[in-house]
Write an enzyme that holds these catalytic residues in place. Sequence first.
Site, short mmCIF file in Angstrom:
data_model
loop_
_atom_site.label_atom_id
_atom_site.label_comp_id
_atom_site.label_asym_id
_atom_site.label_seq_id
_atom_site.Cartn_x
_atom_site.Cartn_y
_atom_site.Cartn_z
N HIS A 186 99.66 53.73 14.18
CA HIS A 186 100.29 54.80 14.80
C HIS A 186 100.48 55.24 16.25
O HIS A 186 99.59 55.27 16.85
CB HIS A 186 100.39 56.43 13.62
N HIS A 230 97.55 60.21 21.50
CA HIS A 230 97.00 59.05 20.81
C HIS A 230 97.46 57.90 20.39
O HIS A 230 98.51 57.82 19.88
CB HIS A 230 95.33 59.34 20.28
N GLU A 252 92.70 56.10 18.95
CA GLU A 252 91.80 56.47 18.18
C GLU A 252 92.07 54.67 16.94
O GLU A 252 92.79 54.04 17.32
CB GLU A 252 92.78 56.97 16.65
CO CO Z 1 96.33 59.55 14.77
#
Ligand code: CO
Length: 138
Positions: A7, A79, A130
């Site tokens: 994502h 992120h 991440e």
């Molecule tokens: Co995330």
Amino acid sequence: MIGRLNHVAIAVPDLNAAVASYRDVLGAKVSAPHDVPDHGVTVVFVELPNTKIELLYPLGDNSPIKNFLDKNPSGGIHHLSYEVKNIYEARDQLQAQGRRILGDGEPKIGAHGTPVLFLHPKDFNGTLIEIEEVKASS
Ligand code: CO
């Protein structure tokens, strides 16, 4: 090491307005808001055919998103999340190559119920990354 883009997370100053933009203007499928107290955020998932967008809104007084929004009042990309098969192996490889893991280096359960870690943006071209352990790609 990394697999799919899981994502892109976008910090938003007004969650309802952001939901309306994605759902009503862009015509995307949007989830209900979901509180993730461990990460200090309320999250809305926007489902796209090939990935997800996460709309992040501050939750609680120590939300890491709050500082970001103070610096970026209209919101912004916060992120990117990349999938890895084994988060401990990924962490150890990254550390062996001098890349910094944020926090205490122990994975936390993220918004999808899977273990996540964050990597220092200064080690990755100013981008907060991440890594998320996803066993089987769907
Ligand atoms: Co995330």
